[in-house]
Scaffold this motif. Sequence first.
Motif, mmCIF file in Angstrom:
data_model
loop_
_atom_site.group_PDB
_atom_site.id
_atom_site.type_symbol
_atom_site.label_atom_id
_atom_site.label_comp_id
_atom_site.label_asym_id
_atom_site.label_seq_id
_atom_site.Cartn_x
_atom_site.Cartn_y
_atom_site.Cartn_z
ATOM 1 N N PRO A 1 3.271 36.979 11.567
ATOM 2 C CA PRO A 1 4.445 36.479 10.857
ATOM 3 C C PRO A 1 4.217 36.332 9.353
ATOM 4 C CG PRO A 1 3.457 34.754 12.214
ATOM 5 C CD PRO A 1 2.774 36.032 12.571
ATOM 6 N N GLY A 2 3.027 35.916 8.952
ATOM 7 C CA GLY A 2 2.725 35.807 7.527
ATOM 8 C C GLY A 2 2.732 37.153 6.826
ATOM 9 N N ASP A 3 2.269 38.185 7.543
ATOM 10 C CA ASP A 3 2.298 39.542 6.986
ATOM 11 C C ASP A 3 3.735 39.997 6.763
ATOM 12 O OD1 ASP A 3 -0.543 39.764 7.261
ATOM 13 O OD2 ASP A 3 -0.271 40.372 9.361
ATOM 14 N N ALA A 4 4.597 39.707 7.737
ATOM 15 C CA ALA A 4 5.997 40.111 7.633
ATOM 16 C C ALA A 4 6.654 39.465 6.411
ATOM 17 C CB ALA A 4 6.756 39.755 8.906
ATOM 18 N N VAL A 5 6.362 38.189 6.170
ATOM 19 C CA VAL A 5 6.909 37.504 4.998
ATOM 20 C C VAL A 5 6.314 38.105 3.725
ATOM 21 C CG1 VAL A 5 7.033 35.297 3.761
ATOM 22 C CG2 VAL A 5 7.402 35.363 6.239
ATOM 23 N N ALA A 6 5.006 38.327 3.705
ATOM 24 C CA ALA A 6 4.343 38.862 2.509
ATOM 25 C C ALA A 6 4.878 40.235 2.124
ATOM 26 C CB ALA A 6 2.832 38.931 2.739
ATOM 27 N N ILE A 7 5.123 41.088 3.095
ATOM 28 C CA ILE A 7 5.643 42.437 2.812
ATOM 29 C C ILE A 7 7.023 42.341 2.170
ATOM 30 C CG2 ILE A 7 6.495 44.557 3.913
ATOM 31 C CD1 ILE A 7 4.092 44.135 5.936
ATOM 32 N N GLN A 8 7.856 41.442 2.696
ATOM 33 C CA GLN A 8 9.184 41.271 2.113
ATOM 34 C C GLN A 8 9.105 40.725 0.696
ATOM 35 O OE1 GLN A 8 12.207 39.671 5.076
ATOM 36 N NE2 GLN A 8 10.273 39.373 6.184
ATOM 37 N N LEU A 9 8.233 39.748 0.482
ATOM 38 C CA LEU A 9 8.077 39.177 -0.857
ATOM 39 C C LEU A 9 7.550 40.211 -1.841
ATOM 40 C CD1 LEU A 9 6.631 35.665 0.020
ATOM 41 C CD2 LEU A 9 8.948 36.176 -0.809
ATOM 42 N N ASP A 10 6.572 40.995 -1.424
ATOM 43 C CA ASP A 10 6.032 42.040 -2.302
ATOM 44 C C ASP A 10 7.135 43.006 -2.728
ATOM 45 O OD1 ASP A 10 3.500 40.950 -2.148
ATOM 46 O OD2 ASP A 10 2.732 42.447 -0.738
ATOM 47 N N ALA A 11 8.005 43.341 -1.786
ATOM 48 C CA ALA A 11 9.092 44.277 -2.089
ATOM 49 C C ALA A 11 10.133 43.639 -3.012
ATOM 50 C CB ALA A 11 9.737 44.758 -0.794
ATOM 51 N N ARG B 1 3.118 30.661 -1.094
ATOM 52 C CA ARG B 1 3.378 30.607 0.336
ATOM 53 C C ARG B 1 2.622 29.452 0.970
ATOM 54 N NH1 ARG B 1 1.330 36.171 1.929
ATOM 55 N NH2 ARG B 1 1.439 35.197 3.959
ATOM 56 N N GLY B 2 3.339 28.676 1.763
ATOM 57 C CA GLY B 2 2.718 27.606 2.531
ATOM 58 C C GLY B 2 2.106 28.177 3.795
ATOM 59 N N PRO B 3 1.526 27.309 4.628
ATOM 60 C CA PRO B 3 0.929 27.787 5.873
ATOM 61 C C PRO B 3 1.996 28.271 6.855
ATOM 62 C CG PRO B 3 0.907 25.391 5.796
ATOM 63 C CD PRO B 3 1.398 25.865 4.463
ATOM 64 N N VAL B 4 1.608 29.213 7.692
ATOM 65 C CA VAL B 4 2.487 29.672 8.768
ATOM 66 C C VAL B 4 2.360 28.671 9.911
ATOM 67 C CG1 VAL B 4 2.914 31.484 10.475
ATOM 68 C CG2 VAL B 4 2.245 32.096 8.136
ATOM 69 N N GLU B 5 3.476 28.161 10.348
ATOM 70 C CA GLU B 5 3.502 27.267 11.505
ATOM 71 C C GLU B 5 4.054 28.071 12.677
ATOM 72 O OE1 GLU B 5 5.502 23.622 10.575
ATOM 73 O OE2 GLU B 5 4.477 23.458 8.654
ATOM 74 N N GLN B 6 3.187 28.323 13.645
ATOM 75 C CA GLN B 6 3.553 29.215 14.747
ATOM 76 C C GLN B 6 3.512 28.475 16.077
ATOM 77 O OE1 GLN B 6 1.433 32.934 14.739
ATOM 78 N NE2 GLN B 6 1.976 33.383 16.857
ATOM 79 N N GLU C 1 3.919 29.999 19.699
ATOM 80 C CA GLU C 1 4.064 31.197 20.537
ATOM 81 C C GLU C 1 4.818 32.291 19.801
ATOM 82 O OE1 GLU C 1 5.104 30.508 24.601
ATOM 83 O OE2 GLU C 1 3.906 28.693 24.703
ATOM 84 N N ASN C 2 6.066 32.586 20.215
ATOM 85 C CA ASN C 2 6.808 33.710 19.644
ATOM 86 C C ASN C 2 7.734 33.327 18.502
ATOM 87 O OD1 ASN C 2 5.573 35.531 21.354
ATOM 88 N ND2 ASN C 2 7.136 35.304 22.930
ATOM 89 N N TYR C 3 7.555 32.121 17.960
ATOM 90 C CA TYR C 3 8.366 31.660 16.841
ATOM 91 C C TYR C 3 7.445 31.166 15.737
ATOM 92 C CZ TYR C 3 12.002 31.917 20.321
ATOM 93 O OH TYR C 3 12.849 32.387 21.286
ATOM 94 N N ALA C 4 7.878 31.373 14.498
ATOM 95 C CA ALA C 4 7.066 30.929 13.365
ATOM 96 C C ALA C 4 7.973 30.580 12.194
ATOM 97 C CB ALA C 4 6.069 32.020 12.957
ATOM 98 N N GLU C 5 7.448 29.715 11.334
ATOM 99 C CA GLU C 5 8.127 29.355 10.104
ATOM 100 C C GLU C 5 7.110 29.371 8.973
ATOM 101 O OE1 GLU C 5 9.809 25.487 10.809
ATOM 102 O OE2 GLU C 5 11.559 26.329 11.838
ATOM 103 N N GLN C 6 7.592 29.715 7.797
ATOM 104 C CA GLN C 6 6.744 29.652 6.610
ATOM 105 C C GLN C 6 7.616 29.292 5.424
ATOM 106 O OE1 GLN C 6 4.673 33.236 5.220
ATOM 107 N NE2 GLN C 6 3.010 31.926 4.514
ATOM 108 N N ARG C 7 7.168 28.291 4.667
ATOM 109 C CA ARG C 7 7.862 27.918 3.442
ATOM 110 C C ARG C 7 7.259 28.687 2.278
ATOM 111 N NH1 ARG C 7 9.857 21.681 3.408
ATOM 112 N NH2 ARG C 7 10.981 21.831 5.383
ATOM 113 N N VAL C 8 8.152 29.097 1.382
ATOM 114 C CA VAL C 8 7.741 29.842 0.198
ATOM 115 C C VAL C 8 8.481 29.253 -0.997
ATOM 116 C CG1 VAL C 8 7.676 32.097 -0.931
ATOM 117 C CG2 VAL C 8 7.441 31.953 1.559
ATOM 118 N N THR C 9 7.722 28.863 -2.023
ATOM 119 C CA THR C 9 8.343 28.370 -3.254
ATOM 120 C C THR C 9 8.314 29.499 -4.271
ATOM 121 O OG1 THR C 9 7.703 26.098 -2.772
ATOM 122 C CG2 THR C 9 8.260 26.617 -5.067
#
Length: 134
Positions: free
Chosen positions: A20-30, A84-89, A91-99
Amino acid sequence: MSEHEYPVVGLPTPSETYGPGDAVAIQLDALETNDKPCDDAGIMTAYNFASPANRRSTGPLDRFIAMVESPQYRPMIDFEEAVRGPVEQDENYAEQRVTITGPDGRTTTYEFGLSVQSVGEFRGCWQTDRVVVV
């Protein structure tokens, strides 16, 4: 763009190898360089990572682009910094805060909510269900 033209070809898409953190990072990079390699490539990458449920409520692509360009999400386009804050996961759900520090120097904190897809083209991949201002 109709649903059958999803995902946008030539831009990053979900993969079972991404957490999940990778998915967020890829979007942010783009989004950080939104118009590379083409106009709105960052927003279109975020669209590629949007879950089917997310796309049903925010799509099609032209509507998704307009939403990201709205005042609520505009700081994400061509931003200066993302912390990016920590990924809170769970099982199949996750959240990550990004400032995000936007181009105007103001900060906005977003919470990405993601889930692993159980059906469809990206079965087994993390995709974004929501991004909300916190």
